[in-house]
Design a protein around this motif. Structure first.
Motif, PDB file in Angstrom:
ATOM      1  N   GLU A 201       9.676  10.594 -12.195  1.00  0.00           N
ATOM      2  CA  GLU A 201       9.697   9.454 -13.112  1.00  0.00           C
ATOM      3  C   GLU A 201       9.057   8.266 -12.390  1.00  0.00           C
ATOM      4  O   GLU A 201       9.315   8.037 -11.206  1.00  0.00           O
ATOM      5  CB  GLU A 201      11.131   9.078 -13.483  1.00  0.00           C
ATOM      6  N   TYR A 202       8.240   7.515 -13.108  1.00  0.00           N
ATOM      7  CA  TYR A 202       7.591   6.335 -12.546  1.00  0.00           C
ATOM      8  C   TYR A 202       8.205   5.108 -13.215  1.00  0.00           C
ATOM      9  O   TYR A 202       7.931   4.822 -14.379  1.00  0.00           O
ATOM     10  CB  TYR A 202       6.081   6.405 -12.752  1.00  0.00           C
ATOM     11  N   ILE A 203       9.034   4.394 -12.462  1.00  0.00           N
ATOM     12  CA  ILE A 203       9.850   3.316 -13.023  1.00  0.00           C
ATOM     13  C   ILE A 203       9.288   1.968 -12.574  1.00  0.00           C
ATOM     14  O   ILE A 203       9.197   1.695 -11.361  1.00  0.00           O
ATOM     15  CB  ILE A 203      11.310   3.454 -12.569  1.00  0.00           C
ATOM     16  N   LEU A 204       8.922   1.122 -13.539  1.00  0.00           N
ATOM     17  CA  LEU A 204       8.430  -0.221 -13.241  1.00  0.00           C
ATOM     18  C   LEU A 204       9.624  -1.134 -12.984  1.00  0.00           C
ATOM     19  O   LEU A 204      10.488  -1.305 -13.846  1.00  0.00           O
ATOM     20  CB  LEU A 204       7.592  -0.753 -14.398  1.00  0.00           C
ATOM     21  N   GLN A 205       9.689  -1.713 -11.789  1.00  0.00           N
ATOM     22  CA  GLN A 205      10.792  -2.581 -11.426  1.00  0.00           C
ATOM     23  C   GLN A 205      10.468  -4.043 -11.745  1.00  0.00           C
ATOM     24  O   GLN A 205       9.329  -4.392 -12.069  1.00  0.00           O
ATOM     25  CB  GLN A 205      11.115  -2.412  -9.938  1.00  0.00           C
ATOM     26  N   GLU A 206      11.494  -4.896 -11.625  1.00  0.00           N
ATOM     27  CA  GLU A 206      11.330  -6.299 -11.990  1.00  0.00           C
ATOM     28  C   GLU A 206      10.277  -7.002 -11.149  1.00  0.00           C
ATOM     29  O   GLU A 206       9.621  -7.934 -11.615  1.00  0.00           O
ATOM     30  CB  GLU A 206      12.676  -7.022 -11.857  1.00  0.00           C
ATOM     31  N   ASN A 207      10.126  -6.597  -9.888  1.00  0.00           N
ATOM     32  CA  ASN A 207       9.142  -7.246  -9.026  1.00  0.00           C
ATOM     33  C   ASN A 207       7.729  -6.689  -9.216  1.00  0.00           C
ATOM     34  O   ASN A 207       6.804  -7.035  -8.478  1.00  0.00           O
ATOM     35  CB  ASN A 207       9.559  -7.114  -7.561  1.00  0.00           C
ATOM     36  N   GLY A 208       7.568  -5.802 -10.191  1.00  0.00           N
ATOM     37  CA  GLY A 208       6.252  -5.261 -10.485  1.00  0.00           C
ATOM     38  C   GLY A 208       5.895  -4.002  -9.731  1.00  0.00           C
ATOM     39  O   GLY A 208       4.841  -3.401  -9.983  1.00  0.00           O
TER      40      GLY A 208
ATOM     41  N   ILE B 253       6.344   0.018  -8.449  1.00  0.00           N
ATOM     42  CA  ILE B 253       6.679   1.279  -9.092  1.00  0.00           C
ATOM     43  C   ILE B 253       7.605   2.076  -8.174  1.00  0.00           C
ATOM     44  O   ILE B 253       7.289   2.321  -7.012  1.00  0.00           O
ATOM     45  CB  ILE B 253       5.423   2.114  -9.390  1.00  0.00           C
ATOM     46  N   LEU B 254       8.765   2.455  -8.699  1.00  0.00           N
ATOM     47  CA  LEU B 254       9.677   3.353  -7.994  1.00  0.00           C
ATOM     48  C   LEU B 254       9.478   4.755  -8.546  1.00  0.00           C
ATOM     49  O   LEU B 254       9.496   4.965  -9.759  1.00  0.00           O
ATOM     50  CB  LEU B 254      11.135   2.920  -8.191  1.00  0.00           C
ATOM     51  N   ILE B 255       9.280   5.718  -7.653  1.00  0.00           N
ATOM     52  CA  ILE B 255       9.113   7.118  -8.052  1.00  0.00           C
ATOM     53  C   ILE B 255      10.452   7.818  -7.839  1.00  0.00           C
ATOM     54  O   ILE B 255      10.933   7.918  -6.712  1.00  0.00           O
ATOM     55  CB  ILE B 255       8.009   7.793  -7.227  1.00  0.00           C
ATOM     56  N   ARG B 256      11.057   8.307  -8.930  1.00  0.00           N
ATOM     57  CA  ARG B 256      12.371   8.927  -8.830  1.00  0.00           C
ATOM     58  C   ARG B 256      12.287  10.394  -9.234  1.00  0.00           C
ATOM     59  O   ARG B 256      11.659  10.751 -10.228  1.00  0.00           O
ATOM     60  CB  ARG B 256      13.384   8.199  -9.720  1.00  0.00           C
ATOM     61  N   ILE B 257      12.944  11.246  -8.428  1.00  0.00           N
ATOM     62  CA  ILE B 257      12.980  12.682  -8.688  1.00  0.00           C
ATOM     63  C   ILE B 257      14.444  13.108  -8.760  1.00  0.00           C
ATOM     64  O   ILE B 257      15.207  12.884  -7.821  1.00  0.00           O
ATOM     65  CB  ILE B 257      12.250  13.477  -7.583  1.00  0.00           C
ATOM     66  N   ARG B 258      14.831  13.720  -9.881  1.00  0.00           N
ATOM     67  CA  ARG B 258      16.198  14.201 -10.062  1.00  0.00           C
ATOM     68  C   ARG B 258      16.181  15.712 -10.269  1.00  0.00           C
ATOM     69  O   ARG B 258      15.404  16.216 -11.090  1.00  0.00           O
ATOM     70  CB  ARG B 258      16.857  13.512 -11.254  1.00  0.00           C
TER      71      ARG B 258
ATOM     72  N   LEU C 189       0.827  -1.203   0.000  1.00  0.00           N
ATOM     73  CA  LEU C 189       0.000   0.000   0.000  1.00  0.00           C
ATOM     74  C   LEU C 189       0.863   1.256   0.000  1.00  0.00           C
ATOM     75  O   LEU C 189       0.347   2.353  -0.199  1.00  0.00           O
ATOM     76  CB  LEU C 189      -0.914   0.006   1.222  1.00  0.00           C
ATOM     77  N   THR C 190       2.156   1.110   0.276  1.00  0.00           N
ATOM     78  CA  THR C 190       3.076   2.246   0.246  1.00  0.00           C
ATOM     79  C   THR C 190       3.911   2.193  -1.030  1.00  0.00           C
ATOM     80  O   THR C 190       4.117   1.133  -1.605  1.00  0.00           O
ATOM     81  CB  THR C 190       4.009   2.226   1.464  1.00  0.00           C
ATOM     82  N   LYS C 191       4.385   3.366  -1.433  1.00  0.00           N
ATOM     83  CA  LYS C 191       5.278   3.469  -2.590  1.00  0.00           C
ATOM     84  C   LYS C 191       6.590   4.118  -2.134  1.00  0.00           C
ATOM     85  O   LYS C 191       6.601   4.924  -1.208  1.00  0.00           O
ATOM     86  CB  LYS C 191       4.644   4.302  -3.700  1.00  0.00           C
ATOM     87  N   LYS C 192       7.664   3.754  -2.811  1.00  0.00           N
ATOM     88  CA  LYS C 192       8.973   4.306  -2.473  1.00  0.00           C
ATOM     89  C   LYS C 192       9.304   5.459  -3.406  1.00  0.00           C
ATOM     90  O   LYS C 192       9.165   5.350  -4.621  1.00  0.00           O
ATOM     91  CB  LYS C 192      10.056   3.225  -2.569  1.00  0.00           C
ATOM     92  N   VAL C 193       9.756   6.573  -2.806  1.00  0.00           N
ATOM     93  CA  VAL C 193      10.190   7.737  -3.564  1.00  0.00           C
ATOM     94  C   VAL C 193      11.683   7.913  -3.349  1.00  0.00           C
ATOM     95  O   VAL C 193      12.157   7.945  -2.207  1.00  0.00           O
ATOM     96  CB  VAL C 193       9.438   9.012  -3.133  1.00  0.00           C
ATOM     97  N   LEU C 194      12.441   8.018  -4.436  1.00  0.00           N
ATOM     98  CA  LEU C 194      13.887   8.234  -4.390  1.00  0.00           C
ATOM     99  C   LEU C 194      14.182   9.622  -4.938  1.00  0.00           C
ATOM    100  O   LEU C 194      13.752   9.964  -6.047  1.00  0.00           O
ATOM    101  CB  LEU C 194      14.620   7.170  -5.214  1.00  0.00           C
ATOM    102  N   ILE C 195      14.918  10.434  -4.162  1.00  0.00           N
ATOM    103  CA  ILE C 195      15.225  11.804  -4.564  1.00  0.00           C
ATOM    104  C   ILE C 195      16.733  11.963  -4.689  1.00  0.00           C
ATOM    105  O   ILE C 195      17.481  11.617  -3.766  1.00  0.00           O
ATOM    106  CB  ILE C 195      14.671  12.826  -3.550  1.00  0.00           C
ATOM    107  N   GLU C 196      17.182  12.489  -5.836  1.00  0.00           N
ATOM    108  CA  GLU C 196      18.600  12.740  -6.083  1.00  0.00           C
ATOM    109  C   GLU C 196      18.761  14.195  -6.512  1.00  0.00           C
ATOM    110  O   GLU C 196      18.099  14.642  -7.451  1.00  0.00           O
ATOM    111  CB  GLU C 196      19.127  11.807  -7.179  1.00  0.00           C
TER     112      GLU C 196
END
Length: 257
Positions: free
Chosen positions: A207-214, A216-221, A105-112
């Motif tokens: 960016e919404y990146i579909l990972q191998e395990n299905g 969604i990783l949310i990435r902000i650069r 139910l949670t999503k991961k957000v990665l910020i660079e």
């Protein structure tokens, strides 16, 4: 699980309610049972006089699955036989198995963020706007309340060949991240002198990146403005100092050869 005859709704999630450090649970039935961030502060912007509700500790990963209707019938009640009365007696009823597969139910957000002058940085905190305050595990529906979520940049990496510039990164879990909403990101820094602070706000294009395990990783650069140069706290003066006077009036003199 032993259940009396009747109709049930089933809800499971990945930890017990007391095992979460940054999530609290509210509600008293299947549909209004909700998970929310445990620590939310209200902050006042002294310039705009606008209050903002800020999640201090990002939620841990939360996963759930639910079954809205499950009927326990009389022929399932063999598991209530008292085996102490007749040790050789076994229930003739077949076990009834429910297979539940919790989804996140949670999503991961990665910020660079690329930071010129990163050598002047001591620590950095980020704040992301317009994230959901909570979620209803029974239905997966997100709460309507939007808040700002705080997180820490816990990694600093200098660019190859540069002792000054580099990238800071951090990540956090969020309950909900609506693609149709803007998500402003604020970078707050404390510099190496231990007293200078900077603040910069960015428009983001996640960016919404579909990972191998299905998932969604949310990435902000992003790229930040250059941090000002400061003297690191605790570094003693060298003892040398130079003062340069302004130019005076020109004087003409003969130089003997």
């Amino acid at each position: 699980v032993r259940l009396h005859e009747g109709s049930y709704r089933v809800l499971v999630f990945n930890r017990s309610q007391d095992d979460f450090g940054s999530i609290s649970f509210y509600g008293n039935n299947f549909y209004n049972f909700r998970a929310e961030a445990k620590q939310v502060d209200t902050r006042m912007d002294m310039e705009t006089k606008v209050e903002t509700r800020v999640i201090i500790d990002a939620p841990e990963e939360l996963a759930s699955d639910a079954l809205e209707y499950f009927e326990v019938t009389e022929d399932m009640l063999g598991n209530y036989k008292n085996k102490n009365e007749n040790p050789g007696c076994k229930s003739s009823a077949d076990p009834y198995v429910i297979r539940l597969m919790p989804g996140k139910l949670t999503k991961k957000v990665l910020i660079e963020i690329y930071v010129p002058g990163m050598n002047n940085l001591r620590s950095a905190v980020g704040l992301i706007g317009n994230v959901c305050e909570g979620v209803y595990p029974g239905t997966g529906q997100l709460s309507e309340e939007k808040v700002t979520q705080q997180f820490t940049f816990d990694k600093m990496e200098f660019a190859p060949g540069s002792p000054f510039d580099g990238t800071i990164s951090g990540s956090c879990n969020v309950f909900g991240f609506d693609r149709n909403l803007s998500h402003l990101l604020t970078l707050e820094t404390l510099l190496a002198d231990g007293k200078t602070r900077t603040k910069e706000t960015f428009e983001t294009e996640p960016e919404y990146i579909l990972q191998e395990n299905g998932e969604i990783l949310i990435r902000i650069r992003l790229t930040a403005k250059k941090l000002p140069d400061v003297k690191p706290e605790g570094v003693p003066d060298s003892g040398f100092d130079v003062i340069v006077d302004e130019w005076g009036d020109p004087e003409e003199s003969e130089i003997p050869l």
